[in-house]
Write a protein that holds these residues in place. Structure first.
Motif, PDB file in Angstrom:
ATOM      1  N   LEU A  85       0.572  -1.124  -0.013  1.00 52.86           N
ATOM      2  CA  LEU A  85      -0.141  -0.115   0.005  1.00 52.86           C
ATOM      3  C   LEU A  85       0.793   1.110  -0.029  1.00 52.86           C
ATOM      4  O   LEU A  85       0.500   2.359  -0.716  1.00 52.86           O
ATOM      5  CB  LEU A  85      -0.945   0.004   1.220  1.00 52.86           C
ATOM      6  CG  LEU A  85      -1.939   1.451   1.368  1.00 52.86           C
ATOM      7  CD1 LEU A  85      -2.890   1.272  -0.004  1.00 52.86           C
ATOM      8  CD2 LEU A  85      -2.833   1.044   2.687  1.00 52.86           C
ATOM      9  N   VAL A  86       2.024   1.184   0.781  1.00 54.30           N
ATOM     10  CA  VAL A  86       3.052   2.299   0.678  1.00 54.30           C
ATOM     11  C   VAL A  86       3.423   2.566  -0.722  1.00 54.30           C
ATOM     12  O   VAL A  86       3.425   3.701  -1.258  1.00 54.30           O
ATOM     13  CB  VAL A  86       4.155   1.947   1.476  1.00 54.30           C
ATOM     14  CG1 VAL A  86       5.331   2.859   1.306  1.00 54.30           C
ATOM     15  CG2 VAL A  86       3.661   2.073   2.992  1.00 54.30           C
ATOM     16  N   ASN A  87       3.731   1.664  -1.468  1.00 52.93           N
ATOM     17  CA  ASN A  87       4.263   1.653  -2.858  1.00 52.93           C
ATOM     18  C   ASN A  87       3.080   2.189  -3.677  1.00 52.93           C
ATOM     19  O   ASN A  87       3.247   3.063  -4.617  1.00 52.93           O
ATOM     20  CB  ASN A  87       4.568   0.226  -3.713  1.00 52.93           C
ATOM     21  CG  ASN A  87       5.879  -0.095  -3.251  1.00 52.93           C
ATOM     22  OD1 ASN A  87       6.824  -0.180  -3.744  1.00 52.93           O
ATOM     23  ND2 ASN A  87       5.933  -0.780  -1.722  1.00 52.93           N
ATOM     24  N   LEU A  88       1.818   1.979  -3.582  1.00 51.59           N
ATOM     25  CA  LEU A  88       0.687   2.260  -4.240  1.00 51.59           C
ATOM     26  C   LEU A  88       0.328   3.738  -3.919  1.00 51.59           C
ATOM     27  O   LEU A  88       0.371   4.521  -4.946  1.00 51.59           O
ATOM     28  CB  LEU A  88      -0.736   1.397  -3.756  1.00 51.59           C
ATOM     29  CG  LEU A  88      -1.841   1.712  -4.750  1.00 51.59           C
ATOM     30  CD1 LEU A  88      -1.747   1.337  -6.318  1.00 51.59           C
ATOM     31  CD2 LEU A  88      -2.935   1.025  -4.033  1.00 51.59           C
ATOM     32  N   SER A  89       0.543   4.018  -2.733  1.00 52.97           N
ATOM     33  CA  SER A  89       0.489   5.499  -2.441  1.00 52.97           C
ATOM     34  C   SER A  89       1.397   6.495  -2.934  1.00 52.97           C
ATOM     35  O   SER A  89       1.178   7.606  -3.591  1.00 52.97           O
ATOM     36  CB  SER A  89       0.255   5.705  -1.031  1.00 52.97           C
ATOM     37  OG  SER A  89      -0.772   5.328  -0.376  1.00 52.97           O
ATOM     38  N   PHE A  90       2.680   5.833  -2.969  1.00 55.25           N
ATOM     39  CA  PHE A  90       3.999   6.629  -3.376  1.00 55.25           C
ATOM     40  C   PHE A  90       3.746   6.871  -4.916  1.00 55.25           C
ATOM     41  O   PHE A  90       3.919   7.832  -5.870  1.00 55.25           O
ATOM     42  CB  PHE A  90       5.152   5.917  -3.407  1.00 55.25           C
ATOM     43  CG  PHE A  90       6.470   6.352  -3.947  1.00 55.25           C
ATOM     44  CD1 PHE A  90       6.681   7.832  -3.456  1.00 55.25           C
ATOM     45  CD2 PHE A  90       7.156   6.089  -4.999  1.00 55.25           C
ATOM     46  CE1 PHE A  90       7.849   8.224  -3.911  1.00 55.25           C
ATOM     47  CE2 PHE A  90       8.246   6.747  -5.621  1.00 55.25           C
ATOM     48  CZ  PHE A  90       8.562   7.671  -4.966  1.00 55.25           C
ATOM     49  N   LEU A  91       3.074   5.983  -5.668  1.00 55.90           N
ATOM     50  CA  LEU A  91       2.929   5.955  -7.279  1.00 55.90           C
ATOM     51  C   LEU A  91       1.943   7.111  -7.486  1.00 55.90           C
ATOM     52  O   LEU A  91       2.060   7.641  -8.253  1.00 55.90           O
ATOM     53  CB  LEU A  91       2.380   4.403  -7.791  1.00 55.90           C
ATOM     54  CG  LEU A  91       3.283   3.224  -7.995  1.00 55.90           C
ATOM     55  CD1 LEU A  91       2.541   2.081  -8.152  1.00 55.90           C
ATOM     56  CD2 LEU A  91       4.088   3.802  -9.089  1.00 55.90           C
ATOM     57  N   GLU A  92       0.851   6.876  -6.604  1.00 59.11           N
ATOM     58  CA  GLU A  92      -0.402   8.144  -6.844  1.00 59.11           C
ATOM     59  C   GLU A  92       0.221   9.431  -6.891  1.00 59.11           C
ATOM     60  O   GLU A  92      -0.032  10.404  -7.640  1.00 59.11           O
ATOM     61  CB  GLU A  92      -1.437   7.727  -6.041  1.00 59.11           C
ATOM     62  CG  GLU A  92      -2.021   6.518  -6.023  1.00 59.11           C
ATOM     63  CD  GLU A  92      -3.021   6.132  -7.254  1.00 59.11           C
ATOM     64  OE1 GLU A  92      -2.759   7.131  -8.282  1.00 59.11           O
ATOM     65  OE2 GLU A  92      -3.676   5.402  -7.258  1.00 59.11           O
ATOM     66  N   ILE A  93       1.163   9.426  -5.861  1.00 57.02           N
ATOM     67  CA  ILE A  93       1.784  10.952  -5.280  1.00 57.02           C
ATOM     68  C   ILE A  93       2.574  11.394  -6.807  1.00 57.02           C
ATOM     69  O   ILE A  93       2.629  12.415  -7.358  1.00 57.02           O
ATOM     70  CB  ILE A  93       2.740  10.846  -4.203  1.00 57.02           C
ATOM     71  CG1 ILE A  93       1.752  10.747  -3.292  1.00 57.02           C
ATOM     72  CG2 ILE A  93       3.598  12.207  -4.264  1.00 57.02           C
ATOM     73  CD1 ILE A  93       2.663  10.509  -1.649  1.00 57.02           C
ATOM     74  N   CYS A  94       3.352  10.387  -7.329  1.00 58.49           N
ATOM     75  CA  CYS A  94       4.307  10.525  -8.519  1.00 58.49           C
ATOM     76  C   CYS A  94       3.516  10.913  -9.669  1.00 58.49           C
ATOM     77  O   CYS A  94       3.770  11.846 -10.388  1.00 58.49           O
ATOM     78  CB  CYS A  94       5.206   9.475  -8.444  1.00 58.49           C
ATOM     79  SG  CYS A  94       6.507   8.986  -7.320  1.00 58.49           S
ATOM     80  N   TYR A  95       2.121  10.031  -9.797  1.00 54.68           N
ATOM     81  CA  TYR A  95       1.393  10.414 -11.001  1.00 54.68           C
ATOM     82  C   TYR A  95       0.838  11.850 -11.108  1.00 54.68           C
ATOM     83  O   TYR A  95       0.963  12.399 -12.037  1.00 54.68           O
ATOM     84  CB  TYR A  95       0.571   9.278 -11.217  1.00 54.68           C
ATOM     85  CG  TYR A  95      -0.438   9.189 -12.300  1.00 54.68           C
ATOM     86  CD1 TYR A  95      -0.087   9.025 -13.650  1.00 54.68           C
ATOM     87  CD2 TYR A  95      -1.636   9.617 -12.208  1.00 54.68           C
ATOM     88  CE1 TYR A  95      -0.633   8.978 -14.697  1.00 54.68           C
ATOM     89  CE2 TYR A  95      -2.402   9.751 -13.243  1.00 54.68           C
ATOM     90  CZ  TYR A  95      -2.218   9.397 -14.469  1.00 54.68           C
ATOM     91  OH  TYR A  95      -2.946   9.444 -15.678  1.00 54.68           O
ATOM     92  N   THR A  96       0.277  12.178 -10.122  1.00 57.29           N
ATOM     93  CA  THR A  96      -0.661  13.337  -9.887  1.00 57.29           C
ATOM     94  C   THR A  96       0.343  14.749 -10.005  1.00 57.29           C
ATOM     95  O   THR A  96       0.040  15.787 -10.639  1.00 57.29           O
ATOM     96  CB  THR A  96      -1.350  13.319  -8.749  1.00 57.29           C
ATOM     97  OG1 THR A  96      -0.579  13.176  -7.460  1.00 57.29           O
ATOM     98  CG2 THR A  96      -2.684  12.450  -8.858  1.00 57.29           C
ATOM     99  N   SER A  97       1.753  14.449  -9.501  1.00 53.78           N
ATOM    100  CA  SER A  97       2.471  15.407  -9.662  1.00 53.78           C
ATOM    101  C   SER A  97       3.263  15.503 -10.724  1.00 53.78           C
ATOM    102  O   SER A  97       3.743  16.712 -11.020  1.00 53.78           O
ATOM    103  CB  SER A  97       3.587  15.362  -8.281  1.00 53.78           C
ATOM    104  OG  SER A  97       3.236  15.073  -6.926  1.00 53.78           O
ATOM    105  N   SER A  98       3.081  14.574 -11.624  1.00 52.10           N
ATOM    106  CA  SER A  98       3.602  14.808 -12.966  1.00 52.10           C
ATOM    107  C   SER A  98       2.708  15.641 -13.955  1.00 52.10           C
ATOM    108  O   SER A  98       3.206  15.792 -14.932  1.00 52.10           O
ATOM    109  CB  SER A  98       3.973  13.419 -13.499  1.00 52.10           C
ATOM    110  OG  SER A  98       2.940  12.437 -13.763  1.00 52.10           O
TER     111      SER A  98
END
Length: 332
Positions: free
Chosen positions: A85-98
């Motif tokens: 879940l930490v990996n998933l949340s990190f992915l979401e942060i990177c995606y939206t921030s890009s």
């Protein structure tokens, strides 16, 4: 002496000079930048969209950061499911921030330009995050399958080393495939108009800018989608078939409810991820317009990163209890 083309080049405006001209019309070769048309058609309503997206971005950012912090600060959540879940949340942060910070800026300015290098970087990140997320969701489904179908062997199968290997494999697959695909696309020559009718450098609109045959690239995109997006979806489906068959064999209703509750949040996230993707790519071309495509892409960009933390916190007793303890410690 100056030729006719040289005399014409002296009268070009700065905006017209952002691409060099090799031949008239459609043979103009784009040199430095693209223009992301985005939501320019909204005119003054772009300010309203800016405010809505700013709030949405902050909610997504805070929500996913909160999930990561809660898991890191609470030893009771140091389990395989929450590691993924930490990996998933990190992915979401990177995606939206890009995507969203640049979109927010473009909603406020008239010249919505992006360099070709910046466009490539954005596509790298978007593609990496999308491919990695599909793999992470498949790994999370496998984790739930092992927990429900083989509870006595769960700790042995899903050890810390095994979890690290599964997460690393997901990232390696996402990065390697995305880099190969995106590098190939940006090795193509781009010519004609430099206006991309989208708010982000996504694969389909960028491929339309190429002034050469892109059939091989489109075949590659299709192969990547089948192998690395639908492939994980097939693994998720198989995992849930095993989970459902195991749950149905349980005699007690309470046992069935507890077993299903452990994977209900993940099932909702999977439905959200693949449901929006299937709707985007399988809807009829006859009802597709640039404006509707952008709106759907925007919903995909903001909905999942906002809802995923909510799904995993409001529907999860362990996370809610960890949040309560963290708040009490900070106050007292």
């Amino acid at each position: 002496m100056f030729g006719i083309s040289q005399i014409q080049s002296l009268s070009l405006t700065p905006l017209q000079m952002i691409y060099s001209v090799s031949d008239p019309g459609e043979n103009q070769t784009i040199a430095d930048v693209f223009i992301l048309v985005g939501f320019s058609y909204l005119n003054k309503l772009q300010i309203v969209l800016f405010l809505v997206l700013l709030v949405t971005y902050l909610v997504a950012l805070i929500g996913n950061l909160l999930v990561i912090l809660l898991i890191k600060l609470n030893p009771s959540l140091h389990t395989p499911m929450y590691f993924f879940l930490v990996n998933l949340s990190f992915l979401e942060i990177c995606y939206t921030s890009s995507v969203l910070p640049q979109l927010l800026i473009h909603l406020l300015v008239e010249q919505k330009t992006i360099t070709i290098a910046g466009c490539a970087a954005q596509m790298y990140i978007i593609t990496i995050m999308g491919l990695t997320e599909s793999s992470i969701l498949a790994v999370m489904a496998y984790d739930r399958c092992v927990a429900i179908c083989h509870p006595l062997h769960y700790r042995a199968i899903m050890s810390g080393w095994a979890c690290a290997q599964l997460a690393s494999a997901s990232w390696i697959i996402g990065i390697s495939v995305a880099v190969a695909q995106t590098t190939w696309i940006f090795s193509l020559p781009f010519c004609g108009s430099n206006r991309i009718h989208h708010f982000v450098c996504d694969l389909p609109p960028v491929l339309k800018m190429a002034c050469t045959d892109t059939s091989k690239n489109k075949i590659m995109v299709l192969i990547v989608s089948v192998l690395f997006i639908m492939g994980p979806f097939l693994l998720i489906t198989v995992s849930y078939i095993c989970i459902i068959s195991t749950i149905l064999k349980l005699s007690l209703a309470e046992g069935k409810r507890k077993a299903f509750s452990t994977c209900s949040s993940h099932l909702m996230v999977v439905t959200l991820f693949y449901g929006t993707a299937l709707f985007t790519y399988l809807r009829p071309k006859s009802i597709s317009t640039p404006e509707s495509d952008q709106i759907i892409s925007l919903l995909i960009t903001v909905v999942a990163p906002v809802l995923n933390p909510i799904i995993y916190t409001l529907r999860n007793k362990e996370v809610k209890e960890a949040f309560r303890k963290t708040v009490e410690k900070s106050i007292f």
